[in-house]
Design an enzyme around this catalytic site. Structure first.
Site, PDB file in Angstrom:
ATOM      1  N   TYR A 101     -12.077  25.070  -1.606  1.00  0.00           N
ATOM      2  CA  TYR A 101     -12.432  23.405  -1.828  1.00  0.00           C
ATOM      3  C   TYR A 101     -10.849  22.794  -1.002  1.00  0.00           C
ATOM      4  CZ  TYR A 101     -11.804  19.469  -4.678  1.00  0.00           C
ATOM      5  OH  TYR A 101     -11.546  17.993  -5.368  1.00  0.00           O
ATOM      6  N   GLU A 189     -13.338  14.072   0.126  1.00  0.00           N
ATOM      7  CA  GLU A 189     -13.355  16.109  -0.599  1.00  0.00           C
ATOM      8  C   GLU A 189     -14.333  16.726   0.321  1.00  0.00           C
ATOM      9  OE1 GLU A 189     -13.828  16.965  -4.543  1.00  0.00           O
ATOM     10  OE2 GLU A 189     -15.775  16.060  -3.811  1.00  0.00           O
TER      11      GLU A 189
END
Ligand code: GDP
Ligand code: MN
Length: 378
Positions: A101, A189
């Site tokens: 992530y 993201e």
């Protein structure tokens, strides 16, 4: 505004971050053709702006073009959290060795961008923050100095990763920061950032939010529709109304951002869940009220309406006329609670009462009433 995954990936590509190869389809036939061109297994992905598509069944693996077509057919008929799917992205399926992530967003309290990294990607970061906060690595970027190499190295050491991943991963940190600054984003993201079995680093998903008031010229050519959020938000923008979709069931219309915010709070305090924020602004008239109602009611999750108008420049009788006209035109079936006060309130209430709508005296009472009616379906 939030970009669709395929648009976010296009921005990533422009700064040199590799993304899983793919194309957009709007029909099952197109999906099949794209799958055939890509060859091998593909992933069919709903293009919606709400999170958790995978869990909702909006991301499906297909082994053959025929299977891709079947998945696309299903997904193109879905609504995910109230948002209709109009496009699917067909990507070449990649074999994932490990998911990470990585995001950069603005930490408003620190007044600086913050980098968030985790060697446990794939799942939602909010979830990970609850269950394993120690697996999340965070650091700030000084806006004048920019992202520094030592910061990235420290973060990666902290994550105890294989040293051979340091170089490729830190390159992605810098490229993502480049995207963040170049597109003046609030959020970039990658989840998951995938290390594939054959050793490539790919952004498998992309979430990008850009400041509506500062869209970079590089994106100016992108169609307004493409850049828009939900279809309701699009309609609201065209009507010059401030609308934000939320995921509850009580539609809210008010005038003035502060009033609408406190209306949302009161509904929540009474145990209800607002479906949206909608500010019709000052000087609203019957026509504006009509537009507002149409937008709120186009959200299929709405089970009741709470209209909270403080008349100043906005005249209560005008608002009441708009309400009555729209109720007749659309045949509104859901329970509706109205609080009208201020300029021409007596006339406004009289018009409502004549048409069977009883206004409430205060907003506390109104919030309690709409929550009661929605929860009891009356
Ligand atoms: P989200 O549910 O909206 O976050 O959609 P994602 O694009 O992140 O996809 C959800 C999950 O599907 C990812 O976390 C991956 O685990 C999986 N996924 C998506 N594309 C691929 C792929 O090409 N190969 C593999 N193995 N998994 C994939
Ligand atoms: Mn994802």
């Amino acid at each position: 505004m939030r970009l669709q995954e395929y648009q976010g990936k296009e921005l990533f590509r422009r700064v040199g971050i590799s993304v899983s190869e793919g194309q957009i389809a709007t029909t099952p036939q197109e999906a099949e053709e794209i799958a055939r061109t890509l060859g091998g297994a593909v992933v069919v992905k709903a293009q919606v702006l709400v999170g958790g598509r995978g869990k909702a069944g909006g991301v499906k693996l297909a082994q053959t073009p025929a299977e891709a077509r079947a998945h696309a057919e299903k997904i193109l008929q879905m609504s995910i959290k109230g948002e209709r799917v109009r496009k699917v992205l067909i990507t070449r399926a990649v074999e994932i060795e490990r998911e990470f992530y990585l995001s950069i967003t603005i930490d408003r309290s620190a007044k600086q961008p913050v980098v968030i990294f985790s060697a446990e990607g794939g799942i939602e970061i909010e979830e990970l923050a609850k269950t394993h906060p120690e697996k999340i690595i965070k650091f700030h970027i000084h806006p004048l100095v920019g992202l520094q190499g030592y910061q990235v190295r420290t973060a990666l050491f902290q994550a105890k990763l294989d040293p051979k991943w340091m170089t490729p991963l830190s390159e992605i940190f810098f490229k993502l920061y480049e995207a963040f600054t170049r597109y003046r984003a609030h959020l970039v993201e990658i989840n998951p950032l995938a290390l594939t079995r054959d050793g490539r680093w790919l952004a498998v998903d992309a979430k990008v939010m850009i400041d509506d008031d500062d869209v970079p010229s590089e994106l100016a050519g992108w169609e307004a529709e493409e850049l828009a959020s939900s279809s309701e938000e699009r309609a609201a923008r065209e009507a010059d109304l401030q609308y934000v979709k939320l995921d509850g069931s009580i539609g809210i219309i008010g005038n003035g951002a502060g009033l609408v915010m406190s209306t949302l709070d009161l509904v929540a305090l009474n145990g209800g869940r607002p479906a949206n924020f909608l500010d019709i602004g000052g000087g609203a008239n019957a026509e504006v009220m009509k537009q507002a109602l149409k937008i709120v009611l186009s959200d299929s999750q709405v089970r009741g309406l709470f209209i909270n108008i403080f008349g100043g420049i906005t005249r209560c009788d005008e608002v009441a006329r708009g309400l009555v006209a729209t109720q007749q035109e659309l045949g509104i079936r859901v329970p509706m609670v109205v609080r009208l006060t201020g300029t021409n309130e007596i006339e406004g209430r009289r018009i409502l009462q004549e048409h069977g709508i009883t206004p409430v005296a205060g907003m506390e009472e109104g919030a309690a009433e709409i929550v009661r009616r929605v929860s009891h379906n009356i």
